[in-house]
Motif scaffolding. Sequence first.
Motif, short mmCIF file in Angstrom:
data_model
loop_
_atom_site.label_atom_id
_atom_site.label_comp_id
_atom_site.label_asym_id
_atom_site.label_seq_id
_atom_site.Cartn_x
_atom_site.Cartn_y
_atom_site.Cartn_z
N GLN A 47 1.83 -14.37 -94.60
CA GLN A 47 1.55 -13.09 -93.86
C GLN A 47 1.56 -13.59 -92.44
O GLN A 47 2.18 -12.99 -91.76
CB GLN A 47 0.45 -12.21 -94.22
CG GLN A 47 0.31 -11.19 -93.35
CD GLN A 47 -0.77 -10.08 -93.97
OE1 GLN A 47 -1.76 -10.44 -94.71
NE2 GLN A 47 -0.87 -8.95 -93.50
N ALA A 48 0.63 -14.67 -92.16
CA ALA A 48 0.55 -14.82 -90.68
C ALA A 48 1.76 -15.69 -90.24
O ALA A 48 2.05 -15.36 -88.96
CB ALA A 48 -0.84 -15.98 -90.70
N ILE A 49 2.43 -16.33 -91.06
CA ILE A 49 3.57 -17.09 -90.47
C ILE A 49 4.83 -16.20 -90.38
O ILE A 49 5.62 -16.17 -89.23
CB ILE A 49 4.05 -18.13 -91.66
CG1 ILE A 49 2.98 -19.35 -91.63
CG2 ILE A 49 5.45 -18.91 -91.21
CD1 ILE A 49 3.15 -20.41 -92.82
N GLU A 50 4.70 -15.23 -91.41
CA GLU A 50 6.12 -14.25 -91.04
C GLU A 50 5.87 -13.14 -90.09
O GLU A 50 6.67 -12.43 -89.57
CB GLU A 50 6.31 -13.63 -92.50
CG GLU A 50 6.81 -14.54 -93.63
CD GLU A 50 7.03 -13.92 -95.10
OE1 GLU A 50 6.42 -12.90 -95.09
OE2 GLU A 50 7.79 -14.65 -95.68
N ALA A 51 4.21 -13.12 -89.61
CA ALA A 51 4.26 -12.04 -88.61
C ALA A 51 4.54 -12.70 -87.24
O ALA A 51 4.13 -12.24 -86.27
CB ALA A 51 2.68 -11.71 -88.96
N HIS A 52 4.56 -14.09 -87.14
CA HIS A 52 4.14 -14.81 -85.89
C HIS A 52 5.70 -14.43 -85.12
O HIS A 52 6.63 -14.32 -85.83
CB HIS A 52 4.33 -16.16 -86.36
CG HIS A 52 3.87 -17.11 -85.13
ND1 HIS A 52 4.79 -17.70 -84.02
CD2 HIS A 52 2.65 -17.52 -84.63
CE1 HIS A 52 4.09 -18.18 -83.30
NE2 HIS A 52 2.92 -18.29 -83.48
N PRO A 53 5.62 -14.53 -83.82
CA PRO A 53 6.81 -14.46 -82.90
C PRO A 53 8.10 -15.44 -83.39
O PRO A 53 9.14 -15.32 -83.19
CB PRO A 53 6.45 -14.47 -81.48
CG PRO A 53 4.99 -14.15 -81.76
CD PRO A 53 4.51 -14.72 -82.91
N LEU A 54 7.57 -16.64 -83.87
CA LEU A 54 8.83 -17.58 -84.12
C LEU A 54 9.12 -17.39 -85.58
O LEU A 54 9.77 -18.53 -85.84
CB LEU A 54 8.21 -19.05 -84.05
CG LEU A 54 8.02 -19.19 -82.44
CD1 LEU A 54 7.11 -20.72 -82.41
CD2 LEU A 54 9.40 -19.42 -81.66
N ALA A 55 8.78 -16.33 -86.28
CA ALA A 55 9.36 -16.36 -87.69
C ALA A 55 10.91 -16.41 -87.86
O ALA A 55 11.21 -16.75 -88.80
CB ALA A 55 8.62 -15.25 -88.42
N LYS A 56 11.50 -15.83 -86.68
CA LYS A 56 12.93 -15.78 -86.70
C LYS A 56 13.65 -17.00 -86.85
O LYS A 56 14.74 -17.23 -87.61
CB LYS A 56 13.31 -15.02 -85.38
CG LYS A 56 13.18 -15.92 -84.39
CD LYS A 56 13.59 -15.13 -83.10
CE LYS A 56 13.24 -15.97 -81.89
NZ LYS A 56 13.63 -15.41 -80.67
N ARG A 57 12.81 -18.37 -86.79
CA ARG A 57 13.19 -19.63 -86.92
C ARG A 57 13.06 -20.18 -88.36
O ARG A 57 13.15 -21.29 -88.44
CB ARG A 57 13.16 -20.42 -85.60
CG ARG A 57 13.66 -19.76 -84.53
CD ARG A 57 13.69 -21.01 -83.56
NE ARG A 57 14.73 -20.47 -82.50
CZ ARG A 57 16.02 -20.43 -82.06
NH1 ARG A 57 16.93 -20.82 -83.07
NH2 ARG A 57 16.60 -20.14 -81.04
N ILE A 58 11.92 -19.50 -89.18
CA ILE A 58 11.49 -20.02 -90.32
C ILE A 58 11.82 -19.37 -91.59
O ILE A 58 11.88 -18.13 -91.68
CB ILE A 58 10.08 -20.00 -90.23
CG1 ILE A 58 9.62 -20.77 -88.85
CG2 ILE A 58 9.37 -20.55 -91.16
CD1 ILE A 58 7.96 -20.44 -88.48
N THR A 59 12.36 -19.88 -92.51
CA THR A 59 12.27 -19.42 -93.98
C THR A 59 11.38 -20.35 -94.79
O THR A 59 11.30 -21.47 -94.92
CB THR A 59 13.94 -19.75 -94.55
OG1 THR A 59 14.77 -19.07 -93.45
CG2 THR A 59 13.99 -19.26 -95.94
#
Length: 251
Positions: A119-131
């Motif tokens: 949840q914390a990772i996917e809510a982060h502003p940089l989540a767009k670069r992370i799968t």
Amino acid sequence: MTYLETTPDAHPDYRDEKKNRIASFASDEEFRALSVAWRAAALERKYMNNFSWLGRPMIQLPMDAMAMQEIIAAVKPDLIIETGVAHGGSVLLSASMLELLGHGEVLGIDIDIRPHNRQAIEAHPLAKRITLIEGSSVADDVVAKVKEVAAGKSKVLVFLDSNHTHEHVLAELNAYAGLVSVGSYCVVFDTFVEDLPDDYVWADRPWGKGNNPKTAIWEWMKSHPEFEIDRSVEDRLLITSAPDGFLRRIA
């Protein structure tokens, strides 16, 4: 080119002076012994658990985090594959570097991504670069997913930091090192397990001397001349969790 040659500094005089100084560390036995002793003491005190990256815990030595960002800046990868997500600090370091470079994505793989961490990772502003991929990094379906994403990418960088047994790391190397592009790296963390004092006792961990990432690297490198151990990284850091673990693809 070596790691040192891919990270040029502003002025040739400064670059050459630094290169010569780092090269001298390779034979500085006293300084290296101090570094090894400090690392063992730091492990006992969980020193590497003290840090975070952009708000998420990052279980790495600060020196290794510095090396990671320098390597990412030098390689400018289209894709970074990371095994071992934990709290997410490492994948956020990679994502932040890619954001600064203006391109690229991170695949974070872990056998157990806890809901609050996801949840914390996917809510982060940089989540767009992370799968995020949940599953064993050596499971056939997970490896297939990663290879599907990597297909067509010209520059791929790999960080291996999950289960640290010989068998698991060897399987990860067989699965992912072949995706690394020429001039890029496969970095294998926690190889220092092999270098700990003989009487060091691991609590509730299956790895130890003779059964760890470094022994896996030694076996794997025997049949993979397309890679070399780039010790210029280790010589620069001295205190690192990854001695012999910076593998650079040369062919």
